[in-house]
Design a protein around this motif. Structure first.
Motif, PDB file in Angstrom:
ATOM      1  N   THR A  70     -30.621  29.452  15.497  1.00 51.34           N
ATOM      2  CA  THR A  70     -31.430  30.364  16.299  1.00 51.34           C
ATOM      3  C   THR A  70     -30.518  31.052  17.296  1.00 51.34           C
ATOM      4  O   THR A  70     -29.404  30.589  17.576  1.00 51.34           O
ATOM      5  CB  THR A  70     -32.544  29.624  17.076  1.00 51.34           C
ATOM      6  N   ARG A  89     -34.407  33.807  14.592  1.00 50.80           N
ATOM      7  CA  ARG A  89     -34.109  32.704  13.668  1.00 50.80           C
ATOM      8  C   ARG A  89     -33.384  33.271  12.462  1.00 50.80           C
ATOM      9  O   ARG A  89     -33.763  34.330  11.961  1.00 50.80           O
ATOM     10  CB  ARG A  89     -35.409  32.034  13.204  1.00 50.80           C
ATOM     11  N   GLY A  90     -32.355  32.605  12.007  1.00 56.62           N
ATOM     12  CA  GLY A  90     -31.613  33.145  10.875  1.00 56.62           C
ATOM     13  C   GLY A  90     -30.653  32.159  10.249  1.00 56.62           C
ATOM     14  O   GLY A  90     -30.637  30.968  10.582  1.00 56.62           O
ATOM     15  N   HIS A 129     -34.195  35.797   9.729  1.00 59.98           N
ATOM     16  CA  HIS A 129     -35.352  35.274   8.981  1.00 59.98           C
ATOM     17  C   HIS A 129     -36.626  35.618   9.738  1.00 59.98           C
ATOM     18  O   HIS A 129     -37.693  35.680   9.165  1.00 59.98           O
ATOM     19  CB  HIS A 129     -35.259  33.754   8.836  1.00 59.98           C
TER      20      HIS A 129
ATOM     21  N   TRP B  36     -35.664  23.873  12.594  1.00 60.80           N
ATOM     22  CA  TRP B  36     -35.104  24.969  13.384  1.00 60.80           C
ATOM     23  C   TRP B  36     -34.814  24.478  14.796  1.00 60.80           C
ATOM     24  O   TRP B  36     -35.667  23.823  15.414  1.00 60.80           O
ATOM     25  CB  TRP B  36     -36.090  26.144  13.471  1.00 60.80           C
ATOM     26  N   PRO B  37     -33.645  24.836  15.347  1.00 65.52           N
ATOM     27  CA  PRO B  37     -33.330  24.474  16.735  1.00 65.52           C
ATOM     28  C   PRO B  37     -33.961  25.476  17.701  1.00 65.52           C
ATOM     29  O   PRO B  37     -33.320  26.428  18.130  1.00 65.52           O
ATOM     30  CB  PRO B  37     -31.791  24.544  16.767  1.00 65.52           C
ATOM     31  N   VAL B  38     -35.237  25.273  18.000  1.00 64.55           N
ATOM     32  CA  VAL B  38     -35.979  26.208  18.852  1.00 64.55           C
ATOM     33  C   VAL B  38     -35.476  26.114  20.306  1.00 64.55           C
ATOM     34  O   VAL B  38     -35.249  25.019  20.813  1.00 64.55           O
ATOM     35  CB  VAL B  38     -37.494  25.922  18.749  1.00 64.55           C
ATOM     36  N   VAL B  39     -35.282  27.271  20.917  1.00 65.84           N
ATOM     37  CA  VAL B  39     -34.731  27.348  22.282  1.00 65.84           C
ATOM     38  C   VAL B  39     -35.701  28.156  23.147  1.00 65.84           C
ATOM     39  O   VAL B  39     -36.006  29.302  22.812  1.00 65.84           O
ATOM     40  CB  VAL B  39     -33.343  28.044  22.269  1.00 65.84           C
TER      41      VAL B  39
END
Lengths: 152, 152
Positions: A70, A89-90, A129, B36-39
């Motif tokens: 991200t 996100r990618g 993404h 996903w590494p959400v921030v």
């Protein structure tokens, strides 16, 4: 005397997200490393809708390459408690000599330079993404017609 | 005429990391959500060495609770390309009525308030597992004795 603040959260469109992130030059890369969501500030630029960063070979790049990453970009005003945040996100992809020459040229044309110079910085493209964002604004209660000076 | 800049990266001690993050009120929570590494930027405070944040029940809190999370705090000057960044790694724990009364009191005494008011914000403590940080400074070449005015 108390001033009552109202805050509002709004969702940003894809176009707004891209417009806003183009105003900044530093974002935060999120990469999962050994089950930890590692977050690191890095400078970036854009090639169209692709985020371009520089990263030292090895280390977190090994975890990022071909992985879900991200990229968070924001602008926050702590004093007014307002601001916006965009989460991109990618898939990260390290540039190699095997890539298409035009893609290599476009990537390098972004001119991103690492803050700490060194010989071993790879070019990394983050292929989108999805992108999402939100903005917090604050509206002062209009019943209080005090004028700007009252808030100084 | 060219001014040559030298930049230097230094590693921060644990004590320096804590001193620096106490100067800020907003950091970025890192949580792994569906790989996903959400921030996400959030306001925070400290109870000793524990980060205290507020989070809406459900959503990312469901993923964060009892999980490995990170909390990144930085201060970056894009103009001079200098700054520092601290990455705090820990275990997130949502405060519940079952917690020790003294702990509940201390957590709420930090006074952290979400930027968007609402009834469903939980108190979340992030128990430290590790903290690390680095600082980028920039030193101008001392061979160029031009005085401050030359850089204006």
């Amino acid at each position: 005397m108390q001033v009552i603040d109202h805050s509002a959260v709004s969702t940003l469109s894809t176009q707004e997200c891209y417009s806003l992130i183009r105003t900044q030059s530093v974002g935060r890369l999120g990469v999962v490393v050994n089950h930890w969501p590692v977050v690191v500030p890095v400078s970036f630029s854009l090639d169209g809708e692709v985020i371009v960063i520089r990263s030292k070979s090895g280390g977190k790049l090994t975890h990022a390459n071909h992985a879900n990453v991200t990229f968070e970009v924001d602008s926050i005003d702590e004093a007014t408690r307002t601001g916006w945040s965009v989460l991109f996100r990618g898939q990260a992809e390290e540039l190699t000599p095997a890539h298409d020459q035009d893609l290599i040229r476009r990537t390098k044309a972004t001119g991103v330079t690492p803050w700490v110079p060194g010989p071993d910085f790879s070019w990394v493209r983050i292929i989108p993404h999805g992108i999402s964002g939100r903005r917090i604004t604050r509206l002062r209660d209009t019943d209080w017609d005090l004028g700007t000076a009252a808030y100084m």
